[in-house]
Enzyme design. Structure first.
Site, mmCIF file in Angstrom:
data_model
loop_
_atom_site.group_PDB
_atom_site.id
_atom_site.type_symbol
_atom_site.label_atom_id
_atom_site.label_comp_id
_atom_site.label_asym_id
_atom_site.label_seq_id
_atom_site.Cartn_x
_atom_site.Cartn_y
_atom_site.Cartn_z
ATOM 1 C CD GLU A 1 -39.008 -23.004 94.460
ATOM 2 O OE1 GLU A 1 -37.798 -22.818 94.273
ATOM 3 O OE2 GLU A 1 -39.749 -23.445 93.566
ATOM 4 C CE1 TYR B 1 -36.334 -19.390 90.883
ATOM 5 C CE2 TYR B 1 -36.088 -20.319 93.092
ATOM 6 C CZ TYR B 1 -36.476 -20.441 91.770
ATOM 7 O OH TYR B 1 -37.043 -21.613 91.355
ATOM 8 C CG ASP C 1 -34.209 -21.836 87.309
ATOM 9 O OD1 ASP C 1 -34.322 -21.465 86.113
ATOM 10 O OD2 ASP C 1 -34.355 -23.031 87.647
#
Ligand code: SF4
Length: 292
Positions: free
Chosen positions: A38, A121, A139
């Protein structure tokens, strides 16, 4: 127009059949790998991330393995992924996980958010994709699919967590596993079908219920975002050239050696000052620089 909840079934089914085989989707992929991926995916395309991720997880299969090395090794191994502050943050994250969580990536959004460099996020993405928790993850791709399929807009408006998270939450299936698959499926749909410039509606599982398509694809009155500044000749490129020179050697380099990497002296000075301020380089002696 079908209700919002009707998006989940088609997307989950489509994802089961069409998801790309990506490392972080394979069974048994570690939570640490999800966290690293990520970070890498934040500003770098999938195709460039995969080989680097593989190298990182081979070298540092656990947070404590990375934490045991100097931060400069993370910057070195980051290579050309860009925005190398992410490497420093990832190293700081590994240290924090080792010190605060006995080396195990936490599964709770608040504990994840407390880690260095982990924003909303990333915390949600790790909780959902590594641990199967039921949270909305939003996203750019998901914002675009919701804007089109639900709101009938050609493009997503600017990010706004107060709007985006409840909008995705309202679409989530009740079941935790389905919710995780729906999050991943919406992301994938935006990445490979409902793309920004050429949506492939004939391949889309939402084609029969997409509000934008049903309305005949009305044009936007929202101005397109300004294109990204050119990398060529930028200060970013100068910083990259300096880091590349330092990555190539285990030893500190004298300013005279480094200055050769950047043709414009003023740009060189700005790049050095910025890298020092960001902690991406250190100066072990006068006019000498090294990775931290
Ligand atoms: S039908 Fe077309 S515009 Fe609508 S969500 Fe699918 S790909 Fe996007």
């Amino acid at each position: 127009m079908p209700g919002n909840a009707d998006l989940a079934g088609p997307v989950v089914d489509w994802f089961a059949r069409h998801a790309r085989d990506l490392p972080w989707r394979r069974p048994g992929f570690p939570a640490w790998g999800t966290l690293v991926s990520e970070f890498m995916l934040q500003q770098t395309p999938v195709v460039r991330v995969i080989p680097r991720l593989d190298e990182w997880l081979t070298r540092w299969p656990t947070p404590d393995a990375l934490a045991a090395e100097p931060a400069g090794e993370a910057v070195r191994a980051w290579q050309s992924l860009g925005y190398p502050r992410r490497a420093l943050n990832l190293h700081a994250c590994a240290v924090a996980i080792t010190e605060r969580h006995d080396g195990a990536v936490p599964n709770d959004v608040d504990a994840l958010l407390a880690l260095p460099g982990v924003g909303d996020y990333t915390a949600r993405a790790v909780a959902v994709f590594a641990f199967g928790a039921r949270h909305p993850v939003v996203d750019t791709n998901i914002r675009r699919v919701i804007a089109r399929a639900v709101d009938g807009l050609p493009e997503a408006p600017a990010p706004n967590a107060k709007r985006d998270l409840p909008a995705m939450d309202a679409l989530l299936p009740e079941d935790d596993d389905d919710a995780a698959r729906f999050n991943a499926g919406m992301m994938e749909l935006g990445a490979i079908v409902c793309t920004a410039r050429s949506p492939k509606c004939d391949l889309c599982p939402l084609a029969d219920r997409c509000a934008w398509r049903a309305a005949g694809y009305p044009a936007t009155d929202v101005p397109r975002r300004a294109p990204q500044k050119k990398y060529e000749g930028s200060d970013r490129q100068a910083r990259g050239a300096i880091l590349k020179a330092l990555r190539a050697t285990p030893h500190p380099l004298a300013a005279a050696q480094l200055a050769a990497a950047v043709s414009d002296p003023a740009q060189y000075s700005r790049a050095i000052a910025g890298l020092l301020a960001d902690g991406l380089i250190v100066t072990p002696a006068d006019d000498t620089f090294a990775l931290p």
